[in-house]
Structures are given as C-alpha cells and as structure tokens.
Design an enzyme around this catalytic site. Structure first.
Site, PDB file in Angstrom:
ATOM      1  N   TYR A 161       0.812  -1.213   0.000  1.00 12.18           N
ATOM      2  CA  TYR A 161       0.000   0.000   0.000  1.00 12.18           C
ATOM      3  C   TYR A 161       0.853   1.275   0.000  1.00 12.18           C
ATOM      4  CZ  TYR A 161      -4.844  -1.446  -0.044  1.00 12.18           C
ATOM      5  OH  TYR A 161      -6.072  -1.903  -0.459  1.00 12.18           O
ATOM      6  N   GLU A 196       1.563   6.182  -7.292  1.00 11.08           N
ATOM      7  CA  GLU A 196       0.501   7.081  -7.753  1.00 11.08           C
ATOM      8  C   GLU A 196       0.917   8.542  -7.589  1.00 11.08           C
ATOM      9  OE1 GLU A 196      -3.287   6.137  -5.989  1.00 11.08           O
ATOM     10  OE2 GLU A 196      -2.901   3.989  -6.121  1.00 11.08           O
TER      11      GLU A 196
END
EC number: 4.2.1.134
Length: 318
Positions: free
Chosen positions: A242, A249
């Site tokens: 994560y 991103e």
C-alpha cells in the site's frame, strides 16, 4: 499421577463409580496448589447422591460454594430451558432471505472475475518484462484495456457496501476505488505523454499484486472456506504494497502536473473582469495531499482488520 503425598513421592490414583453416566473425557487443569478435574454429566438432571455406594467416600468433601440443592438445580435447568426457547422464538422471527443463494452466487462470480482479470494483468506484465525482455514503456498500451475493465467493475464494491451485500465499511472502498480510477482515467487515460512513462508499470504491477490475494480470499469466504496462508497474505501483503502503491501514484501525478500546466487541459476559465483561470495542475497539487490522507485511512482500516483476523485469540472461559 506422580506426586508428593502421604506416601512421599509416589504414584497416586483413585476411582469413583458415579451414580449416573458421565462424559468420558473430563477436563483437567493444573494450578500451583492443586489439580482440578471437571466431569460433566451426560444428562443435566438432579442426582440424589454422587456415587453408587450410599455412603460417601471418606476422601470426598462437598464444595459448598458450588453446591445446589434439588430446588436450586431445578430452577437452573428451568432458566436454561426458557433461555433456549426464547432464543428459538427470536430466530424464528427473523425473516429468511429468499435471495441469499443468489447474492452469494453473485459475490462469488464478481470476485472470481476480478481475480482472473488482475491475474491476467500480473502474468502478462511479468512475462513481457522478465521473459520476453520488453521495456517499461509500452505497459499502458498492452494492459490498459483490461485495467479499464477491472477498475470500472470495481465500482460495484461501493454499491455492494451501500446496499448491504457485504459488511465492509464504505469510506475505505470509496477512497481506494475513486483514487485508482482518478489516476487511471484522468491522469493516464487523458495524457498520451504519461502513457509511455515507466511509472505506469509500477502502478499497474502493485495494484495487480494486491488484488491477487484480496479477491480469492473474499471468494472463499463466500463459501465458508478459510485457507490460513491466504488469510495471512491478505492481511500482511498490504503492509509494504500500500505505501509503495501510494508512492507510485504520487509520482505519476507529480510527473503529470507540468504537462497539464503546459496544455491547460481540464483548466477552467471563469467569466469575470480579472479573467481568473482555475488551473487543473493546482487541483492536482491539492489532490496529492488527499492521496496521502487516503493512504492513511486505508492503512488504519487494514491494520484494524489485521488485528481482528491475525491478532492473539482470546480464550473463552468455560
């Protein structure tokens, strides 16, 4: 048992012939002071005495803290029967869901399709890079269609949570799905300059690895199967993945900001005397803050889930 008693260190044993049948496997518990042996009756009813012989053995003494006379025992049994009857009445009032099997079938198919889709993405990217020696730069053009399909289908997870098909909280699902779709459709899908950058490979690859454990875990849960290695991976793999996914991103958005600034794409010009224009690149800078807040929300949610599923189990007191 081996112990120290009247005959010194020796092996001690005793026998009791109970008045009525008892369960064959007693529960033993050793403390610092004594050995506790709990023997359960086969049928919960009142006994006139403990043993078949009328005279109580000399080595037996009643525990008056747990003693019940016949009226107390009957009252206790009556309360248990009433509790059982009330429980059955409550369960009978709960309406049975006629669509239970249909819902379960839908959830199994949804998770299976998503698992197959992300498996195709993962295998395709792995084979192209590590076996065929392809570069990072053509990832979007070969993988984008399948990623579009999977991430569009993922919107159903929000609907599933809204209508109560699944018990997962709504906010973490919204944060993850809208965050991914924003990067996929707005940042990558609208800018050809971004589609050939190596960061696309890392974004897609990390997303696919996360889902390789998540969707089969949910699919097996629908049919009441728990595979411990898969459960451990489901609630452990996210710890490195994560943060790495959030970082990939963020890099993707940072690289797109100059391009949106130069092209003016999605910028909004307002009709006013000052001729003010809201730059989309500025909104992306604000979104970067929201991105890391979203990663924190999901991280916190998954940490609670991990403690719930993999934390130390509390022993039930008998």
């Amino acid at each position: 048992a081996q112990g120290h008693g009247a005959k010194g260190d020796n092996i001690y044993e005793f026998q009791i012939e109970f008045l009525e049948p008892v369960e064959p496997k007693p529960v033993c518990r050793v403390t610092q002071r004594q050995l506790n042996i709990t023997v359960q009756k086969k049928e919960s009813n009142w006994w006139e005495r403990l043993t078949k012989q009328e005279k109580r053995p000399l080595f037996l003494a009643p525990d008056f803290d747990r003693w019940l006379d016949e009226s107390d025992a009957e009252m206790e049994l009556k309360e248990k029967e009433e509790e059982k009857i009330n429980k059955m009445k409550i369960e009978s009032r709960v309406p049975k869901d006629p669509f239970k099997h249909l819902k379960k079938g839908y959830l199994i198919m949804y998770n299976l399709v998503q698992f197959l889709g992300f498996s195709w993405i993962f295998v395709n990217m792995t084979v192209r890079l590590f076996i065929l020696g392809k570069s990072f730069y053509d990832t979007f053009h070969t993988i984008a269609d399948m990623m579009y399909f999977c991430q569009t289908l993922a919107l159903m997870e929000i609907m599933n949570s809204l209508i109560g098909l699944v018990r997962s909280p709504l906010i973490p699902a919204v944060v993850q799905i809208f965050g991914r779709n924003f990067v996929l459709f707005v940042v990558l899908g609208s800018l050809e300059e971004m589609q050939s950058k190596p960061v696309v490979f890392f974004v897609f690859y990390i997303w696919s690895i996360i889902e390789l454990f998540r969707y089969p875990y949910y699919m097996l849960s629908c049919i009441g199967i728990e595979w411990k290695p898969l459960t451990w991976l489901r609630y452990t793999a996210w710890i490195p993945l994560y943060p790495l996914g959030g970082l990939a991103e963020a890099v993707c958005i940072i690289q797109s900001i100059p391009i949106f600034s130069e092209t003016g794409k999605f910028s909004l010009g307002l009709p006013n005397p000052l001729n003010v224009t809201i730059q989309f690149s500025f909104l992306l800078q604000v979104y970067l803050i929201a991105l890391f807040l979203g990663v924190f929300v999901n991280f916190r949610h998954l940490y609670k889930q991990r403690k719930q599923h993999l934390g130390p189990k509390k022993r039930k007191m008998k």
